[in-house]
Motif scaffolding. Structure first.
Motif, PDB file in Angstrom:
ATOM      1  N   VAL A 174       2.339   0.131  17.786  1.00 25.23           N
ATOM      2  CA  VAL A 174       0.787  -0.021  17.515  1.00 25.23           C
ATOM      3  C   VAL A 174       0.400   1.146  17.059  1.00 25.23           C
ATOM      4  O   VAL A 174       0.106   2.330  17.730  1.00 25.23           O
ATOM      5  N   PHE A 175      -0.421   1.201  15.851  1.00 23.76           N
ATOM      6  CA  PHE A 175      -0.485   2.452  15.152  1.00 23.76           C
ATOM      7  C   PHE A 175      -2.196   2.735  15.730  1.00 23.76           C
ATOM      8  O   PHE A 175      -3.337   2.550  15.000  1.00 23.76           O
TER       9      PHE A 175
ATOM     10  N   ASN B 174      -9.238  -4.374   0.422  1.00 27.87           N
ATOM     11  CA  ASN B 174      -8.817  -2.984   0.360  1.00 27.87           C
ATOM     12  C   ASN B 174      -9.884  -2.114  -0.856  1.00 27.87           C
ATOM     13  O   ASN B 174     -10.259  -0.928  -0.539  1.00 27.87           O
TER      14      ASN B 174
ATOM     15  N   VAL C  73       0.818  -1.235  -0.017  1.00 28.93           N
ATOM     16  CA  VAL C  73      -0.091   0.059  -0.137  1.00 28.93           C
ATOM     17  C   VAL C  73       0.826   1.084  -0.107  1.00 28.93           C
ATOM     18  O   VAL C  73       0.762   1.930  -0.748  1.00 28.93           O
TER      19      VAL C  73
ATOM     20  N   ARG D  13      -9.047  -6.493  12.581  1.00 29.61           N
ATOM     21  CA  ARG D  13      -9.018  -7.225  11.139  1.00 29.61           C
ATOM     22  C   ARG D  13      -9.521  -8.410  11.345  1.00 29.61           C
ATOM     23  O   ARG D  13      -9.406  -9.132  12.404  1.00 29.61           O
TER      24      ARG D  13
ATOM     25  N   ASN E 227       3.273  -5.282   7.395  1.00 30.04           N
ATOM     26  CA  ASN E 227       2.062  -5.946   7.658  1.00 30.04           C
ATOM     27  C   ASN E 227       2.154  -6.415   9.181  1.00 30.04           C
ATOM     28  O   ASN E 227       3.325  -6.629   9.904  1.00 30.04           O
TER      29      ASN E 227
ATOM     30  N   PHE F 200      -9.361 -11.112   2.823  1.00 28.46           N
ATOM     31  CA  PHE F 200      -8.921 -10.218   4.152  1.00 28.46           C
ATOM     32  C   PHE F 200      -7.572 -10.423   4.615  1.00 28.46           C
ATOM     33  O   PHE F 200      -6.809  -9.947   3.763  1.00 28.46           O
ATOM     34  N   ASN F 201      -7.019 -10.551   5.687  1.00 28.77           N
ATOM     35  CA  ASN F 201      -6.042 -10.301   5.948  1.00 28.77           C
ATOM     36  C   ASN F 201      -5.123 -11.574   6.093  1.00 28.77           C
ATOM     37  O   ASN F 201      -5.183 -12.360   7.368  1.00 28.77           O
TER      38      ASN F 201
ATOM     39  N   VAL G 213      -5.411  -5.562  17.422  1.00 29.52           N
ATOM     40  CA  VAL G 213      -3.844  -5.627  17.183  1.00 29.52           C
ATOM     41  C   VAL G 213      -3.371  -6.146  18.746  1.00 29.52           C
ATOM     42  O   VAL G 213      -2.638  -6.991  18.842  1.00 29.52           O
TER      43      VAL G 213
ATOM     44  N   GLY H 127      -7.122  -1.227  16.224  1.00 29.78           N
ATOM     45  CA  GLY H 127      -7.638  -1.795  14.677  1.00 29.78           C
ATOM     46  C   GLY H 127      -7.981  -3.096  14.827  1.00 29.78           C
ATOM     47  O   GLY H 127      -7.401  -4.134  15.327  1.00 29.78           O
TER      48      GLY H 127
END
Ligand code: NAD
Ligand code: WQD
Length: 339
Positions: free
Chosen positions: A217-218, A126, A86, A231, A199, A178-179, A269, A229
């Motif tokens: 950790v975003f 995405n 990305v 996922r 990732n 997905f992930n 996360v 987040g």
């Protein structure tokens, strides 16, 4: 049946080639090795005790594609080849549109010249951008993407739909992953990022093995149960098996059909870090950082369509994903090393 797998040396491709070979299919792989290693295919051969016909080449090379379709009676194509970062796509959009969109157009034109009309395409969650409703269903709005990578996937989806309308011979299964995480249970193949991972799971694994010091950790201020987040992580072997089901279904698909491949469960996360610590017995140092630009709070699939129409559902839970990711990482601290 002979299946052409573009990008078959990559992370998801190599796991899919294992399952195809174990199901008795003949596999021809075309990969330019821009983000993979021949070693992955050698290991696939040793897992399956069978051989792969391999071409090192690019999907943008028409002569190469034509030669493959002349040399082999290809029944269908599973198309993984593409670029997937990305971040990189934001700084190098031309590279992404050329590789992912132009590359796919070339492949489709070569298929048409060879009268091969069945293709399974690697799309991505995405394309949903920021989903309005969760879990996400296939009919949710798509195309409001925030980066050229996602837009390239959306554009290819549209191209496939237009081709299907133009000629009823085409049969497309568009799989929105997905992930994907985890690795083959042998520990011989897995995800091998060639730089600092973008990732989550590869980053956690490299902190656990001591290659990276600390996970950032975003964001912990999202509207999610613990603020981090959420996922839908799916085991790569379940994902691979979804491609076999999609191939089985192709003959009876009318035109182009889209399927979510996810588990339907979302994990944060912090939950991922905890689960990895349990599976690995290692502690994962982390630090809360600011949000990463372009990230969304939550994404998880409604996987019902794949269940009812492909007879596929993810079987492997979070514990398997973590145990298998750790086995791969700990047995191969430098990935495929010699690439
Ligand atoms: P990967 O990078 O491990 O595999 C892609 C493979 O394609 C690599 O082996 C690479 O060398 C090859 N390749 C790239 N451009 C090529 C070209 N022009 N010609 C020939 N080969 C080329 O990535 P992956 O994680 O296995 O992803 C496979 C596909 O699934 C990609 O299309 C990706 O966009 C898509 N996808 C991946 C994820 C994910 O999180 N991993 C999620 C959704 C969709
Ligand atoms: C997961 C969560 C991050 C790294 C991307 C693509 C998607 C698909 C899969 C290709 C998020 C958080 C991450 C880190 C973190 N690929 N995170 N620290 O962003 O859901 O999806 O990969 O198609 O298209 O967009 O996956 O693994 O990067 O992030 O806190 O160092 O982990 O903020 O909540 P993402 P991811």
């Amino acid at each position: 049946m002979t299946v052409l797998v573009t990008g078959g040396a990559g992370y998801i491709g190599s796991h899919t080639v294992v399952e195809l070979l174990q199901a008795g299919e003949q596999v021809v792989v075309l990969d330019n090795l821009s983000n993979s290693s021949l070693e992955a295919l050698k290991r696939v051969e040793s897992i399956t005790n069978s051989s792969i016909i391999f071409y090192q080449g690019d999907i943008r090379d028409n002569a190469q594609l034509d030669a493959i379709f002349v040399e082999h009676k290809i029944d269908s194509v599973v198309h993984f080849a593409g670029l997937k970062s990305v971040n990189e796509s934001i700084s190098l959009p031309y590279k992404y549109y050329d590789n992912n969109v132009q590359g796919t157009l070339n492949l489709l034109a070569a298929m048409e010249r060879a009268s091969v009309y069945k293709l399974v395409f690697s799309s991505s969650a995405n394309v949903y951008g920021t989903p309005d409703t969760l879990p996400v269903i296939e009919s949710a709005p798509v195309g409001e993407t925030s980066n050229p990578y996602g837009t390239s996937k959306y554009m290819v989806e549209r191209i496939l739909q237009d081709l299907a309308t133009s000629n009823e011979k085409w049969r497309f299964a568009i799989l929105r992953y997905f992930n994907p995480v985890g690795a083959h249970k042998s520990g011989l193949i897995g995800e091998d990022p060639n730089d600092i991972p973008n990732n989550l799971l590869p980053y956690i694994s490299q902190v656990a093995i001591g290659k990276l010091a600390c996970l950032g950790v975003f964001g912990d201020d999202y509207d999610t149960p613990d603020g981090t987040g959420v996922r839908d992580y799916i085991h790569v072997v379940d994902l691979a098996l979804g491609h076999l089901k999609a191939l089985e279904k192709l003959s009876s698909i009318n035109g182009a059909e889209v399927f979510n491949l996810g588990t339907g469960n979302g994990y944060s996360v912090l939950e991922m870090i905890k689960a990895f610590e349990v599976a690995s017995g290692k502690s994962v140092k982390f630090e809360i950082k600011g949000r990463r630009s372009g990230d969304i709070a939550m994404s998880y699939a409604n996987p019902e369509k794949a269940k009812s129409e492909l007879n596929w559902e993810a079987k492997r839970g979070l514990d398997d994903m973590m145990a298998d990711a750790w086995r791969w990482q700990s047995q191969n601290p430098n990935g495929y090393a010699n690439r």
